[in-house]
Design an enzyme around this catalytic site. Structure first.
Site, short mmCIF file in Angstrom:
data_model
loop_
_atom_site.label_atom_id
_atom_site.label_comp_id
_atom_site.label_asym_id
_atom_site.label_seq_id
_atom_site.Cartn_x
_atom_site.Cartn_y
_atom_site.Cartn_z
N GLU A 213 0.84 -1.21 0.00
CA GLU A 213 0.00 0.00 0.00
C GLU A 213 0.87 1.26 0.00
O GLU A 213 0.70 2.16 0.84
CB GLU A 213 -0.99 -0.01 1.17
CG GLU A 213 -1.98 -1.15 1.05
CD GLU A 213 -3.24 -1.04 1.93
OE1 GLU A 213 -3.31 -0.15 2.78
OE2 GLU A 213 -4.14 -1.87 1.73
N GLU B 165 -5.05 -8.83 -0.21
CA GLU B 165 -5.86 -8.44 0.95
C GLU B 165 -7.30 -8.33 0.49
O GLU B 165 -7.62 -7.53 -0.40
CB GLU B 165 -5.39 -7.10 1.55
CG GLU B 165 -4.07 -7.23 2.29
CD GLU B 165 -3.68 -5.98 3.07
OE1 GLU B 165 -4.58 -5.26 3.54
OE2 GLU B 165 -2.46 -5.75 3.19
O1 AHR Z 1 -5.41 -5.73 6.93
C1 AHR Z 1 -5.36 -4.54 7.64
C2 AHR Z 1 -4.70 -3.42 6.86
O2 AHR Z 1 -5.47 -3.11 5.74
C3 AHR Z 1 -3.35 -3.72 6.29
O3 AHR Z 1 -2.33 -3.53 7.21
C4 AHR Z 1 -3.23 -2.73 5.17
O4 AHR Z 1 -2.41 -3.18 4.14
C5 AHR Z 1 -4.68 -2.51 4.75
O5 AHR Z 1 -5.00 -1.18 4.66
#
Ligand code: AHR
Length: 490
Positions: free
Chosen positions: A173, A295
């Site tokens: 990110e 994610e």
């Molecule tokens: O999964 C929680 C958070 O969500 C992670 O650390 C990040 O990559 C995303 O914003």
């Protein structure tokens, strides 16, 4: 009667087992107390890893595990997490609750966890606050088999043999918590950092670049344009969060309208994958770069009374339906989507496992991964499903979701979800070319807000489903409301 036709002779892509991966971050109680309790804990463990959790993850054949973040990855300095535990540096986990991170779970511990589970490690490096040298030395430390400063350090720390580490993420990110970068800046940094993530010996690194959040198509375009030819995978992050970011849903106390909104938002994954892949194809017409959804999952308000920075949430049949529909989408795109990692493994967001002290609970989402495990590395089959629209005025969704695959022994596995919270549907399923088929089925079903907790650990669990008739290659059955089935045809 809804019709489902599985064309067993129309074979499509191989479903990469890594679509069924997971993600573990130094966040709340995911690592500490979730998977790692330390060697001296009274909770049964092997080298500090909880035996109950490891056994549960082996049972669903977890193929790949991402670590150490997430946002944590871009402030993690791996050398703080090696060597004697008593001298490891303590740090503040600024992203997640401001708690002290004592670094007692580091590289050796993570790779030991993967060994015990039998899964591939996927390590995410630090671009946001790290250096090229630090990233380069991490790979040398883990994988170089020879004489070098990092290989010697690894041996001093008790592991002379190198590990195999295939999957490596270059930043996380970086458009946000990983450095608030613009895509062109990140793309240049990616090119530079990945140069020094070396292949040592037979270890061939699959390099994963930080991709977009949700529908940030401009990020995908710019990063692919500048750096596409230097990567093997591009990551996509998308969370299903009903309500607004400021006022999210409760994980357990929600209305039918919230349910439909959640499913509608989860099904948006289809459009996101399609559109990002279209852009990627423009810069990578031979499809050398895979899309990695590293994610995904639901994100609600934390459980009342828990640390807001720990992201601890319960998990109901609503989450099971999100998981089932999303995994069917991944299967459908398995020609280009080569890995996915639900967030997160234990005690954080849409977990497959919850723990409290020495107790462990398997969530409805866990059971979906169990029902889908026969898709791992199987061949996707073309299937056609008659659906109807359900929902309320704001959110319309299809009532059913399916995927089918054939494993190496020629056995067909169909995973079918009934997304309706209140209506059962009769199904007439035909498998072409399987006139004398024998079938059996398993089911996960319950009220949309049903869940397991530490006093009722098995309220929602998989059962055999016998109400299925097979005649001349046609299966007929009624799929109950809010359920996920695995049908095995041999
Ligand atoms: O999964 C929680 C958070 O969500 C992670 O650390 C990040 O990559 C995303 O914003």
């Amino acid at each position: 009667m809804s019709k489902l036709v599985v064309h067993t002779e129309e074979k499509k892509s191989k479903i990469n087992r890594n679509l069924y991966g997971n993600f573990s971050e130094h966040l709340g109680r995911c690592i500490y107390n979730g998977v790692y309790v330390g060697e001296n804990s009274e909770i049964p463990n092997v080298n500090g890893m909880r035996c109950d959790v490891v056994e549960a993850l082996k049972a669903i054949q977890l193929p790949v595990l991402r670590w150490p973040g997430g946002c944590f990855a871009d402030e993690y300095h791996w050398k703080d997490g090696i060597g004697p535990k008593e001298s490891r540096k303590k740090m503040i986990n600024t992203h997640w609750g401001g708690v002290v991170e004592d670094n007692s779970f580091g590289t050796h511990e993570f790779l030991e966890l993967c060994r015990q589970i039998g899964c591939e490690p996927y390590i995410n490096g630090n671009v946001g606050s790290g250096t090229v040298q630090e990233m380069s030395e991490w790979m040398e430390y883990m994988t170089f088999d020879g004489v070098s400063p990092m290989a010697s350090l690894r041996a001093e720390n008790g592991h002379p043999a190198p590990w195999k580490v295939k999957y490596f993420g270059v930043g996380n990110e970086n458009w946000g918590c990983g450095g608030n970068m613009r895509p062109s800046y990140y793309a240049d940094l990616y090119r530079r950092f990945q140069t020094y993530v070396r292949d040592y010996g037979e270890n061939r690194v699959f390099r994963i670049a930080c991709g977009p959040s949700t529908d940030d198509y401009a990020w995908t375009e710019e990063v692919m344009r500048i750096a596409g030819r230097y990567m093997n995978g591009l990551s996509l992050h998308y969370y299903t969060s009903p309500g607004t970011w400021e006022k999210k849903n409760s994980a357990t106390n929600f209305s039918r309208a919230d349910y439909y909104e959640t499913l509608k938002k989860a099904l948006y994954m289809e459009e996101l994958i399609t559109k990002h892949l279209e852009i990627m194809s423009r810069f990578d017409p031979e499809h050398k770069v895979g899309l990695i959804v590293d994610e995904w999952g639901t994100w609600y308000e934390v459980e009342p009374g828990t640390n807001p920075g720990f992201l601890y949430q319960q998990n109901t049949m609503r989450d099971a339906m999100v998981a089932a529909a999303t995994l069917n989408i991944f299967n459908a795109h398995s020609d280009r989507v080569v890995m996915a990692n639900i967030a997160q493994l234990v005690n954080v967001l849409q977990s497959v496992i919850l723990t409290e002290g020495d107790k462990m609970v398997l969530t409805p989402t866990y059971h979906v991964f169990d029902l889908y495990k026969h898709h791992h590395d199987a061949t996707l089959l073309h299937s056609w499903l008659e659906t109807e629209e359900i929902g309320d005025e704001q959110n319309r969704i299809p009532n059913l979701s399916v995927s089918a695959s054939e494993d190496a022994e020629g056995v067909v596995h169909i995973t079918l979800a009934n997304l309706s919270p209140d209506t059962a549907y009769p199904i007439d399923c035909t498998l072409t070319g399987r006139a004398n088929a024998a079938a059996r089925a398993r089911i996960l079903t319950g009220a949309m807000d049903a869940y397991n907790d530490f006093d009722h650990a098995e309220d929602v669990c998989i059962e055999d489903f016998d109400a299925l008739t097979v005649e001349n290659g046609a299966l007929t059955f009624t799929i109950p409301a809010c359920s996920v089935m695995e049908i095995t045809v041999s």
